[in-house]
Design a protein around this motif. Structure first.
Motif, PDB file in Angstrom:
ATOM      1  N   HIS A 394       5.303   6.941 -12.449  1.00 39.80           N
ATOM      2  CA  HIS A 394       5.490   8.098 -13.720  1.00 39.80           C
ATOM      3  C   HIS A 394       5.321   6.524 -14.455  1.00 39.80           C
ATOM      4  O   HIS A 394       5.542   6.983 -15.512  1.00 39.80           O
ATOM      5  CB  HIS A 394       6.687   8.223 -13.026  1.00 39.80           C
ATOM      6  CG  HIS A 394       7.553   9.206 -14.380  1.00 39.80           C
ATOM      7  ND1 HIS A 394       8.808   7.905 -15.081  1.00 39.80           N
ATOM      8  CD2 HIS A 394       7.309  10.534 -14.225  1.00 39.80           C
ATOM      9  CE1 HIS A 394       9.071   9.271 -15.881  1.00 39.80           C
ATOM     10  NE2 HIS A 394       8.168  10.429 -16.252  1.00 39.80           N
ATOM     11  N   ASP A 395       6.592   6.074 -14.242  1.00 38.70           N
ATOM     12  CA  ASP A 395       7.225   4.527 -14.898  1.00 38.70           C
ATOM     13  C   ASP A 395       5.510   3.571 -15.214  1.00 38.70           C
ATOM     14  O   ASP A 395       5.652   2.352 -16.112  1.00 38.70           O
ATOM     15  CB  ASP A 395       7.953   3.681 -14.354  1.00 38.70           C
ATOM     16  CG  ASP A 395       9.357   4.743 -13.477  1.00 38.70           C
ATOM     17  OD1 ASP A 395       9.017   5.997 -14.107  1.00 38.70           O
ATOM     18  OD2 ASP A 395      10.275   3.574 -13.528  1.00 38.70           O
ATOM     19  N   GLY A 396       4.332   3.779 -14.771  1.00 41.16           N
ATOM     20  CA  GLY A 396       3.306   3.164 -15.179  1.00 41.16           C
ATOM     21  C   GLY A 396       3.360   1.676 -14.958  1.00 41.16           C
ATOM     22  O   GLY A 396       2.055   1.158 -15.371  1.00 41.16           O
ATOM     23  N   ILE A 397       3.748   1.724 -13.583  1.00 44.04           N
ATOM     24  CA  ILE A 397       3.827   0.651 -13.214  1.00 44.04           C
ATOM     25  C   ILE A 397       1.952   0.672 -12.144  1.00 44.04           C
ATOM     26  O   ILE A 397       1.080  -0.563 -11.869  1.00 44.04           O
ATOM     27  CB  ILE A 397       4.461   0.118 -11.791  1.00 44.04           C
ATOM     28  CG1 ILE A 397       5.833   0.374 -11.912  1.00 44.04           C
ATOM     29  CG2 ILE A 397       3.738  -1.072 -10.742  1.00 44.04           C
ATOM     30  CD1 ILE A 397       6.831  -0.458 -11.649  1.00 44.04           C
ATOM     31  N   LEU A 398       1.365   1.609 -11.964  1.00 44.34           N
ATOM     32  CA  LEU A 398       0.286   1.893 -11.208  1.00 44.34           C
ATOM     33  C   LEU A 398      -0.078   3.304 -11.897  1.00 44.34           C
ATOM     34  O   LEU A 398       0.441   3.890 -12.797  1.00 44.34           O
ATOM     35  CB  LEU A 398       0.485   2.277  -9.600  1.00 44.34           C
ATOM     36  CG  LEU A 398       0.176   1.320  -8.971  1.00 44.34           C
ATOM     37  CD1 LEU A 398       0.733   2.007  -7.248  1.00 44.34           C
ATOM     38  CD2 LEU A 398      -0.279   0.628  -8.749  1.00 44.34           C
ATOM     39  N   SER A 399      -1.013   3.391 -12.742  1.00 43.09           N
ATOM     40  CA  SER A 399      -2.252   4.131 -12.800  1.00 43.09           C
ATOM     41  C   SER A 399      -3.623   4.562 -12.311  1.00 43.09           C
ATOM     42  O   SER A 399      -3.814   3.780 -11.511  1.00 43.09           O
ATOM     43  CB  SER A 399      -2.462   3.988 -14.383  1.00 43.09           C
ATOM     44  OG  SER A 399      -1.869   3.469 -14.981  1.00 43.09           O
ATOM     45  N   CYS A 450      18.234   4.810  -7.098  1.00 40.29           N
ATOM     46  CA  CYS A 450      17.919   4.557  -7.994  1.00 40.29           C
ATOM     47  C   CYS A 450      16.440   4.874  -7.482  1.00 40.29           C
ATOM     48  O   CYS A 450      16.347   4.657  -6.430  1.00 40.29           O
ATOM     49  CB  CYS A 450      17.772   3.465  -8.475  1.00 40.29           C
ATOM     50  SG  CYS A 450      17.591   2.181  -6.719  1.00 40.29           S
ATOM     51  N   ALA A 451      15.646   4.936  -8.833  1.00 41.55           N
ATOM     52  CA  ALA A 451      13.975   4.633  -8.227  1.00 41.55           C
ATOM     53  C   ALA A 451      13.492   3.337  -7.912  1.00 41.55           C
ATOM     54  O   ALA A 451      13.926   2.985  -8.027  1.00 41.55           O
ATOM     55  CB  ALA A 451      13.368   5.567  -9.929  1.00 41.55           C
ATOM     56  N   THR A 452      12.347   4.390  -7.380  1.00 42.65           N
ATOM     57  CA  THR A 452      12.152   2.666  -6.753  1.00 42.65           C
ATOM     58  C   THR A 452      11.055   1.824  -7.333  1.00 42.65           C
ATOM     59  O   THR A 452      10.805   0.847  -7.588  1.00 42.65           O
ATOM     60  CB  THR A 452      10.525   3.149  -5.571  1.00 42.65           C
ATOM     61  OG1 THR A 452      11.098   4.053  -4.546  1.00 42.65           O
ATOM     62  CG2 THR A 452      10.077   1.807  -5.296  1.00 42.65           C
ATOM     63  N   SER A 453      10.701   2.457  -8.808  1.00 38.32           N
ATOM     64  CA  SER A 453      10.143   1.728  -9.717  1.00 38.32           C
ATOM     65  C   SER A 453      11.048   0.897  -9.886  1.00 38.32           C
ATOM     66  O   SER A 453      10.434  -0.465 -10.814  1.00 38.32           O
ATOM     67  CB  SER A 453       9.515   2.767 -10.938  1.00 38.32           C
ATOM     68  OG  SER A 453      10.510   3.519 -11.199  1.00 38.32           O
ATOM     69  N   THR A 454      12.374   1.553 -10.523  1.00 38.63           N
ATOM     70  CA  THR A 454      13.349   0.207 -10.938  1.00 38.63           C
ATOM     71  C   THR A 454      13.371  -1.548 -10.360  1.00 38.63           C
ATOM     72  O   THR A 454      13.170  -1.749 -10.584  1.00 38.63           O
ATOM     73  CB  THR A 454      14.312   1.289 -10.683  1.00 38.63           C
ATOM     74  OG1 THR A 454      14.081   2.287 -11.812  1.00 38.63           O
ATOM     75  CG2 THR A 454      16.346   0.149 -11.885  1.00 38.63           C
ATOM     76  N   VAL A 455      13.421  -1.354  -8.587  1.00 37.15           N
ATOM     77  CA  VAL A 455      13.689  -2.066  -8.049  1.00 37.15           C
ATOM     78  C   VAL A 455      12.272  -3.113  -7.598  1.00 37.15           C
ATOM     79  O   VAL A 455      12.644  -4.495  -8.072  1.00 37.15           O
ATOM     80  CB  VAL A 455      13.732  -1.416  -6.307  1.00 37.15           C
ATOM     81  CG1 VAL A 455      14.065  -2.801  -5.613  1.00 37.15           C
ATOM     82  CG2 VAL A 455      14.766  -0.824  -6.670  1.00 37.15           C
ATOM     83  N   ILE A 456      10.808  -1.825  -7.974  1.00 41.27           N
ATOM     84  CA  ILE A 456       9.589  -3.263  -8.701  1.00 41.27           C
ATOM     85  C   ILE A 456       9.740  -3.871  -9.779  1.00 41.27           C
ATOM     86  O   ILE A 456       9.284  -5.087  -9.590  1.00 41.27           O
ATOM     87  CB  ILE A 456       8.783  -2.351  -8.046  1.00 41.27           C
ATOM     88  CG1 ILE A 456       9.011  -1.798  -7.010  1.00 41.27           C
ATOM     89  CG2 ILE A 456       7.881  -2.771  -8.151  1.00 41.27           C
ATOM     90  CD1 ILE A 456       8.784  -2.417  -5.527  1.00 41.27           C
ATOM     91  N   ASN A 457      10.364  -3.057 -10.466  1.00 40.89           N
ATOM     92  CA  ASN A 457      10.568  -4.052 -12.517  1.00 40.89           C
ATOM     93  C   ASN A 457      11.501  -5.261 -11.897  1.00 40.89           C
ATOM     94  O   ASN A 457      10.951  -5.987 -12.420  1.00 40.89           O
ATOM     95  CB  ASN A 457      10.629  -3.096 -12.961  1.00 40.89           C
ATOM     96  CG  ASN A 457      10.015  -2.314 -13.568  1.00 40.89           C
ATOM     97  OD1 ASN A 457       8.471  -2.683 -13.152  1.00 40.89           O
ATOM     98  ND2 ASN A 457      10.047  -0.932 -13.822  1.00 40.89           N
ATOM     99  N   LEU A 458      12.323  -4.361 -11.359  1.00 40.72           N
ATOM    100  CA  LEU A 458      13.889  -6.101 -11.270  1.00 40.72           C
ATOM    101  C   LEU A 458      13.211  -6.733 -10.389  1.00 40.72           C
ATOM    102  O   LEU A 458      13.556  -8.085 -10.675  1.00 40.72           O
ATOM    103  CB  LEU A 458      14.945  -5.369 -10.247  1.00 40.72           C
ATOM    104  CG  LEU A 458      16.030  -4.178 -11.211  1.00 40.72           C
ATOM    105  CD1 LEU A 458      17.252  -4.149  -9.899  1.00 40.72           C
ATOM    106  CD2 LEU A 458      16.261  -5.378 -12.784  1.00 40.72           C
ATOM    107  N   LEU A 459      12.438  -6.657  -8.966  1.00 40.50           N
ATOM    108  CA  LEU A 459      11.284  -7.651  -8.385  1.00 40.50           C
ATOM    109  C   LEU A 459      10.738  -8.506  -9.630  1.00 40.50           C
ATOM    110  O   LEU A 459      10.691  -9.529  -9.198  1.00 40.50           O
ATOM    111  CB  LEU A 459      10.365  -7.146  -6.945  1.00 40.50           C
ATOM    112  CG  LEU A 459      11.683  -6.640  -6.210  1.00 40.50           C
ATOM    113  CD1 LEU A 459      11.553  -5.999  -4.900  1.00 40.50           C
ATOM    114  CD2 LEU A 459      12.753  -8.438  -5.660  1.00 40.50           C
ATOM    115  N   MET A 460      10.262  -7.960  -9.748  1.00 40.46           N
ATOM    116  CA  MET A 460       8.703  -8.592 -10.537  1.00 40.46           C
ATOM    117  C   MET A 460       9.571  -9.848 -11.757  1.00 40.46           C
ATOM    118  O   MET A 460       8.811 -10.364 -12.524  1.00 40.46           O
ATOM    119  CB  MET A 460       7.785  -7.745 -11.247  1.00 40.46           C
ATOM    120  CG  MET A 460       6.704  -7.156  -9.722  1.00 40.46           C
ATOM    121  SD  MET A 460       5.216  -6.712 -10.806  1.00 40.46           S
ATOM    122  CE  MET A 460       6.157  -5.083 -11.925  1.00 40.46           C
TER     123      MET A 460
END
Length: 532
Positions: A394-399, A450-460
């Protein structure tokens, strides 16, 4: 056994062992090399075969440099191959019965060293049959008289077989400029310069046959070598070498032009039969690979120039069969995917005749689909649940892969592995931390809502400094983070309001329901600049 020779001749520049052996035999009045070796304890056969021990004994007896003598003497490895100056060659590519000399070099040696025949030395650059001229004087090499195999390496004895032969050297001079190929051969033998750098390490004699066949094909198409004399074959070798030294692209362009000029297929040529024999000799493996590449792409050759070239449909079928063998899928499945996703028109034949330019995109798309995973399997590969994986999409990290063949979305394994590698680069070990205070990414997301994508963005982005890779589980489930640190980072990077997507996730509504709720204005709304 004689240990000190009455007349001792040392080896001259680039002189092989059997030459200095023959010269010392003649200087010390021995009738044959065999007789001289019996008196000195040497072995004629082993010296002619380049045995290091015998060459060392010969160097000691004649006062020559052992390393220099061994470097210039062909060393026989087995019944098929030898080594000269560190270059591996076939035995049949070295002169033996047809031992040749440069008459100009011998005339100069007689002027500077004396008129005695034992002053005449051979040169190791005259031994390869690929070299037919003296690059120093630009004259043809001439063949010594020959009687039988017992005297083939005794060049002085062979000169005596024909009365007055040495006296007629001046009349044997024939000027002939050295070819580029001959200079390249000697460059590899003497200076270790690769004869064809882009092709890699190849034997000079085998490379000569490839250049000969290539020149024959460029000149005549499906002609035979027996129809041409030696001089014409020399020109063909030079023509083939000029193409090869220009690179792989020049080879393919020249072959393409020749196929169009002569209207033949590669399988009908002498070059193909030489490069693709049934017994597959290892020294031809490089050229076999080149021929396979050209044959595989032959459907793209001459499409513009040969009237009898195969139709485009046949070329498309060839490419589809390649993809089918590569993926293990059927040809019909491969064709259906390309047609459905717009890579092939509905007729199955592309508008352009040169389909090779499109084959890369076909291959990339088919391989991506073949190696793709369903949503659940892809989530499991990353160690996430379906909902957490959905937030990444949904957040565009994966397509997902853009394809109309699959009803449900499919994800490329390469994209999943790349994302995992990007996250792991920002996860640093911290042995001093207490693991009881940490939680996996799915658990931490549940605790702080929080959404998983948020944590992944913070990690990256490198904001979660205390994240640890535990390797206790696969994927993101093996990464543990501090929920307290995560909560503080969320507060720092929190939004001032909610979007329609956030509202839908928070209230558990469908998108249309969230849109209707927003339009009813039950909640305070922050207007953007355009809405103001």
């Amino acid at each position: 056994m004689i240990e000190i020779l009455p007349i001792r001749l040392t080896a001259s520049a680039a002189e092989p062992g059997f030459s200095i052996l023959a010269r010392n035999t003649a200087a010390n009045a021995s009738r044959t090399i065999k007789e001289f070796c019996a008196a000195t304890g040497l072995n004629k056969a082993l010296i002619c075969a380049g045995d290091p021990e015998q060459l060392f004994a010969l160097a000691k007896l004649t006062g020559s440099d052992p390393a220099h003598l061994q470097h210039n003497s062909p060393q026989q490895l087995d019944r098929k191959t030898s080594v000269i100056n560190g270059n591996k060659v076939l035995n049949r590519s070295l002169r033996k019965a047809d031992l040749s000399i440069c008459p100009q070099c011998w005339l100069e040696q007689r002027e500077t060293r004396g008129s005695k025949s034992y002053h005449l030395a051979l040169n190791s650059t005259w031994l390869p049959r690929s070299v037919r001229t003296c690059i120093r004087h630009d004259v043809w090499l001439i063949e010594l008289p020959y009687k039988d195999y017992t005297s083939c390496y005794d060049h002085l004895l062979r000169c005596k077989l024909t009365y007055g032969w040495l006296g007629s050297l001046a009349s044997m001079l024939k000027r002939q400029p050295s070819s580029n190929f001959e200079r390249a051969v000697l460059g590899q033998i003497l200076l270790n310069q690769r004869i064809c750098p882009w092709l890699g390490q190849v034997q000079v004699d085998v490379f000569e046959r490839w250049c000969l066949g290539l020149g024959l094909f460029l000149e005549t198409g499906s002609g035979r070598l027996n129809d041409f004399d030696e001089h014409a074959q020399f020109q063909m070798i030079d023509a083939g070498y000029d193409v090869m030294k220009s690179g792989r692209n020049a080879l393919h362009v020249s072959v393409d032009a020749a196929l169009g000029k002569h209207g033949v297929r590669l399988g009908k040529t002498w070059l193909y039969n030489w490069a693709m024999p049934s017994h597959s000799p290892p020294e031809r493996s490089v050229f076999r690979s080149q021929m396979k590449d050209m044959c595989d792409a032959q459907g793209d050759y001459c499409l513009y120039t040969v009237a009898s070239a195969p139709p485009v449909s046949r070329t498309v079928d060839l490419q589809l069969r390649k993809l089918s063998r590569l993926t293990g899928r059927s040809v019909s499945w491969t064709r259906n995917v390309l047609m459905t996703d717009g890579y092939l028109p509905s007729s199955g034949i592309p508008a352009q005749r040169h389909v090779n330019s499109q084959f890369y995109f076909w291959r990339t798309h088919i391989l991506r689909l073949h190696n793709s995973l369903k949503t659940k399997t892809a989530a499991s590969r990353l160690g996430l649940g379906v909902k957490g994986f959905g937030s990444l999409v949904h957040d565009g990290i994966l397509s997902p892969i853009k394809s109309q063949v699959c009803v449900k979305p499919r994800f490329d394994t390469a994209d999943l592995d790349t994302l995992m590698a990007r996250v792991q680069r920002h996860v640093h070990p911290n042995p001093a931390c207490r693991f009881a205070e940490f939680a996996s990414i799915p658990k931490a997301c549940f605790e702080v809502s929080c959404a998983t994508s948020t944590v992944i963005n913070l990690l990256m982005d490198g904001h979660l400094k205390s994240a640890i890779w535990t390797e206790l589980d696969k994927g993101f489930a093996g990464i543990v983070i501090d929920p307290v640190e995560l909560k503080s980072k969320l507060a720092s990077f929190s939004k001032t309001g909610l979007t329609i997507e956030d509202l839908r996730d928070r209230l558990g509504l469908q998108y249309t329901q969230a849109k209707k709720t927003d339009s009813a204005r039950p909640l305070a709304r922050i207007c953007g600049p355009k809405e103001q």
